[in-house]
Design a protein around this motif. Structure first.
Motif, PDB file in Angstrom:
ATOM      1  N   ARG A  89      62.465 -39.988  -1.618  1.00 22.71           N
ATOM      2  CA  ARG A  89      61.725 -41.228  -1.450  1.00 22.71           C
ATOM      3  C   ARG A  89      60.240 -40.907  -1.550  1.00 22.71           C
ATOM      4  O   ARG A  89      59.780 -39.881  -1.053  1.00 22.71           O
ATOM      5  N   PRO A  90      59.467 -41.766  -2.205  1.00 19.33           N
ATOM      6  CA  PRO A  90      58.022 -41.511  -2.284  1.00 19.33           C
ATOM      7  C   PRO A  90      57.404 -41.439  -0.895  1.00 19.33           C
ATOM      8  O   PRO A  90      57.914 -42.013   0.061  1.00 19.33           O
ATOM      9  N   GLY A  91      56.304 -40.733  -0.796  1.00 18.51           N
ATOM     10  CA  GLY A  91      55.616 -40.539   0.468  1.00 18.51           C
ATOM     11  C   GLY A  91      54.953 -39.181   0.483  1.00 18.51           C
ATOM     12  O   GLY A  91      54.989 -38.444  -0.509  1.00 18.51           O
ATOM     13  N   LYS A  92      54.358 -38.854   1.606  1.00 17.10           N
ATOM     14  CA  LYS A  92      53.650 -37.584   1.722  1.00 17.10           C
ATOM     15  C   LYS A  92      54.608 -36.417   1.503  1.00 17.10           C
ATOM     16  O   LYS A  92      55.712 -36.391   2.047  1.00 17.10           O
ATOM     17  N   MET A  93      54.198 -35.476   0.692  1.00 16.17           N
ATOM     18  CA  MET A  93      54.986 -34.295   0.401  1.00 16.17           C
ATOM     19  C   MET A  93      54.328 -33.070   1.029  1.00 16.17           C
ATOM     20  O   MET A  93      53.137 -32.836   0.837  1.00 16.17           O
ATOM     21  N   THR A  94      55.095 -32.315   1.788  1.00 18.10           N
ATOM     22  CA  THR A  94      54.612 -31.063   2.351  1.00 18.10           C
ATOM     23  C   THR A  94      55.469 -29.926   1.819  1.00 18.10           C
ATOM     24  O   THR A  94      56.560 -30.149   1.286  1.00 18.10           O
ATOM     25  N   ARG A  95      54.987 -28.719   1.978  1.00 15.40           N
ATOM     26  CA  ARG A  95      55.778 -27.554   1.563  1.00 15.40           C
ATOM     27  C   ARG A  95      57.125 -27.556   2.287  1.00 15.40           C
ATOM     28  O   ARG A  95      58.167 -27.268   1.694  1.00 15.40           O
TER      29      ARG A  95
END
Length: 332
Positions: A89-95
């Protein structure tokens, strides 16, 4: 049965694939129940016949688990290639988010590294897809992913990704005699940048087949794929024009002693930048192994192409109606 050498393509220096990929969308649950034991047995039949390449995704039901179980049964697991997808789902991506999801696919498929990770993103206005791809590139450098790819990206955003220095080896897009949008811009861009296309929807969920020749417009379709591609046929020109196309394809098929489905797949395989076509495998329910093999037994000639164009030139322009590859998933 064994496939000729022309059935295979050097996809990357370390991956040689079968040009007809076994699509595992059919085990997602949208096509009815799948018997696990029968499905695994059917996978052996495909590989023994030479169809060694599988297309799947994290959200295709038990597809990744099937691959893991199947690999454990193989004397040499490296004889198959399994291309999965991550569709967040789109949104903030973190490692952490990216790595956790890649690790899930690694565990389910029982592999130390993914042959090909095909990334999909629903919302271009959310540029976090670039962050996700950056972290996937890091994981690729660390050995968790062999090759990074996309699915359903348009030409504009594929260019943006390349401009950010991210190496992409392929883009999976809808491509058929009915849906030739990739020929407008995508195929040429891919040729210029050494990117392959993997085509899906090539037989329109089975509608490109002898079964639907000279048939009235179906009032009820039994699978999610058929419903999806019937909508595409409606946008392209409708059932009457599709019947005229099937009539032409039937004549071409008779000339080459093959099926309508074979003609549909061969046509797409012959298009620029196309490395392979994905044909759905309803594992344990209906197999088309022998018929699929006939795709590699003939070549289309100029007269065949002319007969196909005779119908397709009377259809609507899907690029103008829908947009570039994948835009049907992002219409606002």
């Amino acid at each position: 049965m064994s496939l000729p050498e022309s059935s295979y393509f050097q996809f990357t220096p370390d991956l040689k694939i079968c040009r007809v990929l076994n699509g595992m969308w059919q085990v997602s649950g949208a096509h009815g129940a799948i018997d696990r034991t029968k499905a695994i047995g059917a996978m052996s039949d495909y590989v023994n016949a030479g169809f060694t390449t599988w297309d799947l995704a994290d959200h295709y039901g038990s597809a990744e688990d099937f691959i893991g179980e199947f690999r454990r049964q193989l004397p040499d697991p490296t004889q198959i290639q399994a291309f999965t997808k991550w569709v967040p789902r789109p949104g903030k991506m973190t490692r952490r988010i990216v790595e956790d999801n890649i690790d899930i696919s690694l565990r389910r498929m029982g592999v130390p590294t993914l042959d090909l990770m095909q990334f999909h993103w629903w919302e271009y206005r959310d540029s976090n897809y670039l962050e996700a791809l950056k972290y996937m590139t890091e994981l690729q450098q660390e050995g968790k992913i062999k090759h990074l790819a996309l699915t359903n990206f348009d030409t504009e955003h594929l260019k943006i990704i390349l401009d950010h220095g991210i190496k992409i080896v392929s883009n999976q897009v809808q491509f058929s005699i009915v849906d030739q949008r990739p020929l407008v811009a995508m195929a040429e861009f891919c040729q210029q940048n050494d990117i392959h296309l993997l085509a899906y929807g090539t037989v329109c969920g089975g509608l490109f087949s002898d079964r639907y020749l000279n048939q009235p417009e179906p009032a009820k379709l039994t699978t999610a794929s058929q419903r999806k591609y019937k909508n595409m046929i409606d946008a392209w020109g409708g059932w009457t024009l599709f019947q005229q196309l099937l009539e032409q394809l039937a004549a071409i098929a008779q000339k080459h002693s093959v099926s309508i489905s074979n003609i549909a797949v061969r046509y797409v395989l012959d298009q620029p930048s196309v490395a392979g076509a994905i044909v759905g495998a309803r594992l344990g329910i209906s197999e088309h192994i022998q018929d699929n093999a006939k795709v590699f037994s003939f070549a289309l000639d100029e007269e065949d192409d002319r007969m196909i164009r005779e119908v397709t030139e009377r259809s609507r322009n899907l690029y103008e109606a829908i947009g570039d590859c994948g835009d049907e998933y992002r219409r606002y």
